[in-house]
Design a protein around this motif. Sequence first.
Motif, mmCIF file in Angstrom:
data_model
loop_
_atom_site.group_PDB
_atom_site.id
_atom_site.type_symbol
_atom_site.label_atom_id
_atom_site.label_comp_id
_atom_site.label_asym_id
_atom_site.label_seq_id
_atom_site.Cartn_x
_atom_site.Cartn_y
_atom_site.Cartn_z
ATOM 1 N N TYR A 1 0.816 -1.209 0.000
ATOM 2 C CA TYR A 1 0.000 0.000 0.000
ATOM 3 C C TYR A 1 0.851 1.261 0.000
ATOM 4 C CZ TYR A 1 -3.366 3.542 1.440
ATOM 5 O OH TYR A 1 -4.126 4.668 1.495
ATOM 6 N N HIS A 2 1.972 1.242 0.703
ATOM 7 C CA HIS A 2 2.841 2.413 0.750
ATOM 8 C C HIS A 2 3.432 2.733 -0.625
ATOM 9 C CE1 HIS A 2 2.656 3.086 5.025
ATOM 10 N NE2 HIS A 2 2.905 1.827 5.256
ATOM 11 N N ILE A 3 3.395 1.759 -1.531
ATOM 12 C CA ILE A 3 3.915 1.967 -2.878
ATOM 13 C C ILE A 3 2.807 2.425 -3.821
ATOM 14 C CG2 ILE A 3 5.030 0.832 -4.854
ATOM 15 C CD1 ILE A 3 6.188 -1.178 -2.817
ATOM 16 N N VAL A 4 1.608 1.889 -3.622
ATOM 17 C CA VAL A 4 0.537 2.100 -4.609
ATOM 18 C C VAL A 4 -0.642 2.900 -4.072
ATOM 19 C CG1 VAL A 4 1.153 -0.042 -5.797
ATOM 20 C CG2 VAL A 4 -0.573 -0.099 -3.988
ATOM 21 N N GLU B 1 8.558 2.096 7.331
ATOM 22 C CA GLU B 1 9.393 1.598 8.422
ATOM 23 C C GLU B 1 10.869 1.698 8.061
ATOM 24 O OE1 GLU B 1 6.390 -1.776 10.342
ATOM 25 O OE2 GLU B 1 7.604 -2.268 8.576
ATOM 26 N N ILE B 2 11.192 1.375 6.808
ATOM 27 C CA ILE B 2 12.587 1.435 6.356
ATOM 28 C C ILE B 2 13.082 2.879 6.371
ATOM 29 C CG2 ILE B 2 14.160 1.011 4.419
ATOM 30 C CD1 ILE B 2 12.298 -1.309 3.617
ATOM 31 N N ALA B 3 12.233 3.798 5.948
ATOM 32 C CA ALA B 3 12.607 5.218 5.953
ATOM 33 C C ALA B 3 12.960 5.671 7.360
ATOM 34 C CB ALA B 3 11.466 6.059 5.393
ATOM 35 N N ALA B 4 12.200 5.199 8.355
ATOM 36 C CA ALA B 4 12.458 5.571 9.746
ATOM 37 C C ALA B 4 13.797 5.014 10.217
ATOM 38 C CB ALA B 4 11.326 5.059 10.641
ATOM 39 N N ILE B 5 14.108 3.775 9.823
ATOM 40 C CA ILE B 5 15.373 3.150 10.228
ATOM 41 C C ILE B 5 16.563 3.861 9.597
ATOM 42 C CG2 ILE B 5 16.786 1.069 9.935
ATOM 43 C CD1 ILE B 5 14.271 -0.579 10.343
ATOM 44 N N LEU B 6 16.444 4.221 8.318
ATOM 45 C CA LEU B 6 17.551 4.868 7.617
ATOM 46 C C LEU B 6 17.622 6.368 7.916
ATOM 47 C CD1 LEU B 6 17.591 2.149 6.114
ATOM 48 C CD2 LEU B 6 17.935 3.413 3.991
ATOM 49 N N GLY B 7 16.547 6.909 8.493
ATOM 50 C CA GLY B 7 16.532 8.342 8.772
ATOM 51 C C GLY B 7 16.440 9.189 7.527
ATOM 52 N N VAL B 8 15.721 8.677 6.510
ATOM 53 C CA VAL B 8 15.551 9.419 5.262
ATOM 54 C C VAL B 8 14.058 9.496 4.943
ATOM 55 C CG1 VAL B 8 17.797 8.695 4.380
ATOM 56 C CG2 VAL B 8 15.767 7.329 3.844
ATOM 57 N N SER B 9 13.715 10.228 3.888
ATOM 58 C CA SER B 9 12.313 10.368 3.503
ATOM 59 C C SER B 9 11.817 9.107 2.808
ATOM 60 C CB SER B 9 12.146 11.557 2.559
ATOM 61 O OG SER B 9 12.815 11.311 1.330
ATOM 62 N N LEU B 10 10.496 8.976 2.753
ATOM 63 C CA LEU B 10 9.870 7.844 2.070
ATOM 64 C C LEU B 10 10.227 7.844 0.588
ATOM 65 C CD1 LEU B 10 7.921 5.444 2.444
ATOM 66 C CD2 LEU B 10 6.030 7.015 2.016
ATOM 67 N N ILE C 1 16.002 4.670 -3.779
ATOM 68 C CA ILE C 1 17.064 3.664 -3.575
ATOM 69 C C ILE C 1 16.593 2.303 -4.071
ATOM 70 C CG2 ILE C 1 18.412 2.409 -1.838
ATOM 71 C CD1 ILE C 1 18.248 5.007 -0.118
ATOM 72 N N HIS C 2 15.339 1.973 -3.743
ATOM 73 C CA HIS C 2 14.783 0.689 -4.173
ATOM 74 C C HIS C 2 14.708 0.619 -5.698
ATOM 75 C CE1 HIS C 2 11.546 -2.122 -5.261
ATOM 76 N NE2 HIS C 2 11.949 -2.819 -4.221
#
Length: 234
Positions: A27-30, A204-213, A219-220
Amino acid sequence: MHYSEEEKERLIKTFLPRIKHFALRYYHIVQSFLEVDDLISAGVKGLLEALNKYNPNLNVPLPAYIEHRIRGAIIDEIRSVDVFSKEYRKKVENLKKAYKEIKQKGYEPTDEELASKLNISETELSKVFQSITASELISLDDHIEGYNGDKLSILNIISDKTDIFEEIKFKEIRDKLARAIDRLSEQEKLVISLYYYEEMNMKEIAAILGVSLSRVSQIHGRAMVKLKNLLETD
């Protein structure tokens, strides 16, 4: 196998948390063109189809088979919504082609080189990379015949955490993917690992890396372009 309505209802309740898990991951993608309820409904449909098609003779555990069908049904739901124009698809294909041509010179293309070759700004290049995440779900063209006649994609193979693919003789494919992933940058490997193996969503990944969504999506997207190129040339 035949399941009573009561048994089907019990299995739906049992697997509903997993259905919601996969629905939220995608959902976060689409989210710009699908509701999370659409993805959940597709997941339930995939579960019911799994119950109708499951064959114990495959020596694949029912829970693993159900999860595979749930994920596949959600991805099929996303693919069914063609939101990308011909112009957009051309940009993605041009990016993949430019990356491959520069990579053939023996080094990793920079964003500046890619943007220059495509005659676009680096800002526009970033947007194309960000969007590749969604387009890969919708138009993956690297399909492999799986068990029970299913079509498996690179996405399915990366994200499967069971030994099913070992059992159905996909070891060579998984090994090839592992070699390709190992050649990504550390940041790209981390995003791939967290998203496909740890099953975290992009937020969740954005929070771990400290970057924006949007940065995680970028990156993906770049990692997916690199993986496809590596799999074609390995």
